[in-house]
Write a protein that holds these residues in place. Sequence first.
Motif, PDB file in Angstrom:
ATOM      1  N   TRP A 197       6.311  61.256  -4.580  1.00 29.93           N
ATOM      2  CA  TRP A 197       7.376  60.431  -5.145  1.00 29.93           C
ATOM      3  C   TRP A 197       7.121  58.968  -4.808  1.00 29.93           C
ATOM      4  CZ3 TRP A 197      11.348  57.634  -2.472  1.00 29.93           C
ATOM      5  CH2 TRP A 197      12.305  57.070  -3.336  1.00 29.93           C
ATOM      6  N   ARG A 198       7.186  58.133  -5.808  1.00 31.80           N
ATOM      7  CA  ARG A 198       6.967  56.707  -5.598  1.00 31.80           C
ATOM      8  C   ARG A 198       8.280  55.964  -5.790  1.00 31.80           C
ATOM      9  NH1 ARG A 198       1.381  55.738  -9.090  1.00 31.80           N
ATOM     10  NH2 ARG A 198       0.052  57.141  -7.865  1.00 31.80           N
TER      11      ARG A 198
ATOM     12  N   ARG B  57      12.341  48.857  -3.965  1.00 27.56           N
ATOM     13  CA  ARG B  57      12.532  49.439  -2.636  1.00 27.56           C
ATOM     14  C   ARG B  57      11.498  48.891  -1.653  1.00 27.56           C
ATOM     15  NH1 ARG B  57      15.444  54.330  -3.480  1.00 27.56           N
ATOM     16  NH2 ARG B  57      16.911  53.849  -5.153  1.00 27.56           N
ATOM     17  N   TYR B  58      10.277  48.661  -2.133  1.00 27.18           N
ATOM     18  CA  TYR B  58       9.264  48.072  -1.259  1.00 27.18           C
ATOM     19  C   TYR B  58       9.668  46.662  -0.846  1.00 27.18           C
ATOM     20  CZ  TYR B  58       6.075  51.868  -2.573  1.00 27.18           C
ATOM     21  OH  TYR B  58       5.493  53.093  -2.767  1.00 27.18           O
ATOM     22  N   VAL B  59      10.224  45.925  -1.782  1.00 23.75           N
ATOM     23  CA  VAL B  59      10.677  44.575  -1.471  1.00 23.75           C
ATOM     24  C   VAL B  59      11.757  44.619  -0.399  1.00 23.75           C
ATOM     25  CG1 VAL B  59      11.814  42.522  -2.386  1.00 23.75           C
ATOM     26  CG2 VAL B  59      10.072  43.694  -3.749  1.00 23.75           C
ATOM     27  N   LEU B  60      12.687  45.552  -0.528  1.00 22.69           N
ATOM     28  CA  LEU B  60      13.755  45.670   0.462  1.00 22.69           C
ATOM     29  C   LEU B  60      13.201  46.068   1.827  1.00 22.69           C
ATOM     30  CD1 LEU B  60      16.592  47.385  -1.629  1.00 22.69           C
ATOM     31  CD2 LEU B  60      16.475  45.006  -0.847  1.00 22.69           C
ATOM     32  N   LEU B  61      12.244  47.011   1.817  1.00 18.66           N
ATOM     33  CA  LEU B  61      11.630  47.384   3.085  1.00 18.66           C
ATOM     34  C   LEU B  61      10.912  46.181   3.719  1.00 18.66           C
ATOM     35  CD1 LEU B  61      10.091  50.916   2.390  1.00 18.66           C
ATOM     36  CD2 LEU B  61      11.906  50.366   4.013  1.00 18.66           C
TER      37      LEU B  61
ATOM     38  N   VAL C 134       3.824  62.080   1.869  1.00 20.55           N
ATOM     39  CA  VAL C 134       5.277  62.306   1.851  1.00 20.55           C
ATOM     40  C   VAL C 134       5.667  62.782   0.462  1.00 20.55           C
ATOM     41  CG1 VAL C 134       7.521  61.179   1.976  1.00 20.55           C
ATOM     42  CG2 VAL C 134       5.767  60.651   3.673  1.00 20.55           C
ATOM     43  N   ARG C 135       6.329  63.952   0.381  1.00 19.80           N
ATOM     44  CA  ARG C 135       6.587  64.576  -0.911  1.00 19.80           C
ATOM     45  C   ARG C 135       8.044  64.487  -1.341  1.00 19.80           C
ATOM     46  NH1 ARG C 135       3.205  70.193   0.231  1.00 19.80           N
ATOM     47  NH2 ARG C 135       1.126  69.263   0.287  1.00 19.80           N
TER      48      ARG C 135
ATOM     49  N   GLY D   5      12.430  60.819   1.268  1.00 24.44           N
ATOM     50  CA  GLY D   5      11.060  60.345   1.214  1.00 24.44           C
ATOM     51  C   GLY D   5      10.962  58.870   1.576  1.00 24.44           C
ATOM     52  N   LEU D   6      11.902  58.075   1.101  1.00 19.35           N
ATOM     53  CA  LEU D   6      11.900  56.647   1.422  1.00 19.35           C
ATOM     54  C   LEU D   6      12.130  56.438   2.909  1.00 19.35           C
ATOM     55  CD1 LEU D   6      11.739  53.762   0.299  1.00 19.35           C
ATOM     56  CD2 LEU D   6      14.229  53.824   0.045  1.00 19.35           C
ATOM     57  N   ALA D   7      13.053  57.228   3.490  1.00 22.54           N
ATOM     58  CA  ALA D   7      13.311  57.114   4.925  1.00 22.54           C
ATOM     59  C   ALA D   7      12.076  57.486   5.729  1.00 22.54           C
ATOM     60  CB  ALA D   7      14.483  58.008   5.309  1.00 22.54           C
TER      61      ALA D   7
END
Length: 613
Positions: A24-25, A30-34, A148-149, A155-157
């Motif tokens: 899952w991508r 979400r990458y920006v927020l991380l 991570v599946r 998955g994001l966590a």
Amino acid sequence: MPAATETTPGPRHARVPLPPRRAWRPPAGRYVLLGLGYLLVSLWLQRRVLADPSGLLIGHVTADADMFAWWLNWFPFAVAHGENPLLTDWMHWPYGLNALWNTAVPLLALALSPVTAAAGSITAFNVGVVLGPVVSGLLMVLALGPYVRSPGARGLAARGVAGLLYAFSPFHLAHAVAGHLNLLWSVLPPVLLLLAHHLFARGPDGGPGLRRPWRLGALTGLALVGQLVLYTQTLAVGVIFLVLTAVVLALRFPRRIGAALPGLTRAGAGCAGVVAVLGAYPLYLVLAGPARPRSAIRDVHSTGADLANVLVPTRMSAVRLAPDSAADELASHIGEQGGYVGPAMLALLVVAVLVIRSTALRVVAAIGALSWLCSLGTAVVLFDEQLPITLPWAAVAEVPLLSQVEPVRIQIVTALCVAAAVGIWIDRMPLAPAPTAVAALLLTGFALVSWLPADAQEVRAASTPAFFTDTAGALDPADVVEIYPRITAGWNDGAVGMRWQAASGPDFRIRGGYFIGADPDDDVVIQSRWNRYQIGARWVADGKNDPSDAYAARAAAELRDLGVTAITVVPGASPEGGDDDRVRAWTQRVTDDPGRYDGGVWLFRTPVAAPVG
């Protein structure tokens, strides 16, 4: 890593490989927020420097921060003035330096050059220290994509927590307080973690998963060349553990070797081709270039980690079950004490390996254990006492080039493996029945809390006398300057003279410095040499009798032979203290020049006829 196969109804329940589940991508946002989250953590840890980013330096352990500021300034200066950015004689005149044998971080200097041009190399260094863990953590998030599946929040966590653990691991916290900019940009290990999946995974048909091996090999080569011009020691460590990963997998799945070899051979050829073409000149500088050291830089037998550090945290960890006095007994200094894992994290890793049926997790755990063992060096050291126990790294101690690797810095691979294992655990940990879920969540929580960073990062003043920020008319590129106080590798502002030279443009060369190099007399030199002038200056500063006229004459002749055209004396700047008036009087005797005071600095001209150039 091996793809799952499941049993489908049919005669004899034949095993039919199912199509692999696509990782899952998360959406790009979400990458920006991380990334913003990691940046906020990094800014909070280093918030002390925000009060004056051009007048403070992060780190208060070694002189390395001043050295990095010099090299960050050198690269854009060299490019702008038609100099070779990987070779320089602006320090350690006249012998010069080889950037690839120093922690010159050329690739990072290029990336930070806009900051250097706009705000100076001190600010660029501080920006690099803040951003290094952020970029490294985000790359860890990306690298865990194939492992991570779970879709959605879980998955994001899993990936976000793994990235956070890697970015602000005990390894990175230790090297931040030491000002080790090169080690805070630990970008190659997560890139190799991602590449390992594509190089060694099985495909949906049960065969080798390698697709487009030439392209994958070329990408691997690009990653290695990038690290070559970032920091060579991490390159060596990364390649060693990529090979070890292949060995571990070959031992675990020996029947797959034959099917995998053709694709891996093509990928290896593609990698070697890219490295040979793009890395030819840097490799030449490392292997046979000028101004390189001619013998071992350090004793490999004294650069291993302390065994106790795996359970004993330093003051850089917020949660410390061991007394602070225990950390004081560890080998080396706090900047090299980044190997803490802790009992809670170790317990979580053991449970994860036993509970989760995942080849990826077990291989990561195996590599993590091997890296930790290698990080101990050639023999066991326990609370700074060497025990008569020889370790596997002793086999590397006699290998050319690899013997230059400081095994304690292999801890970055251990930190990577811990973070990856925790990410896979969070992705797949059992959440049913309820008692199991509660136990899993509690253990995970304790482990994560045990790695919380302490609010213990430090800064130190990085002031520069006004003279050095505007030397027009006083010094120029034809000048070779001897700076008092002498530039050394000393922790207490030993290398400030390098920062002053960088702040001038640089507008002049310096005879000494803090570096890794060689000269005609010694195979390895790491700091400016004592000469008669500096010996006399230290002598009089300490209140001892004045040197004789004959000694002063020999000091003047030695400066002339060294090509020194000027001496700068900065009152009040010596870490050892002393009588600056006597130093000034001594310098007047050696140069036969009354001196000129300007911008907080005494400038003396020496009677040297031949200019540089």
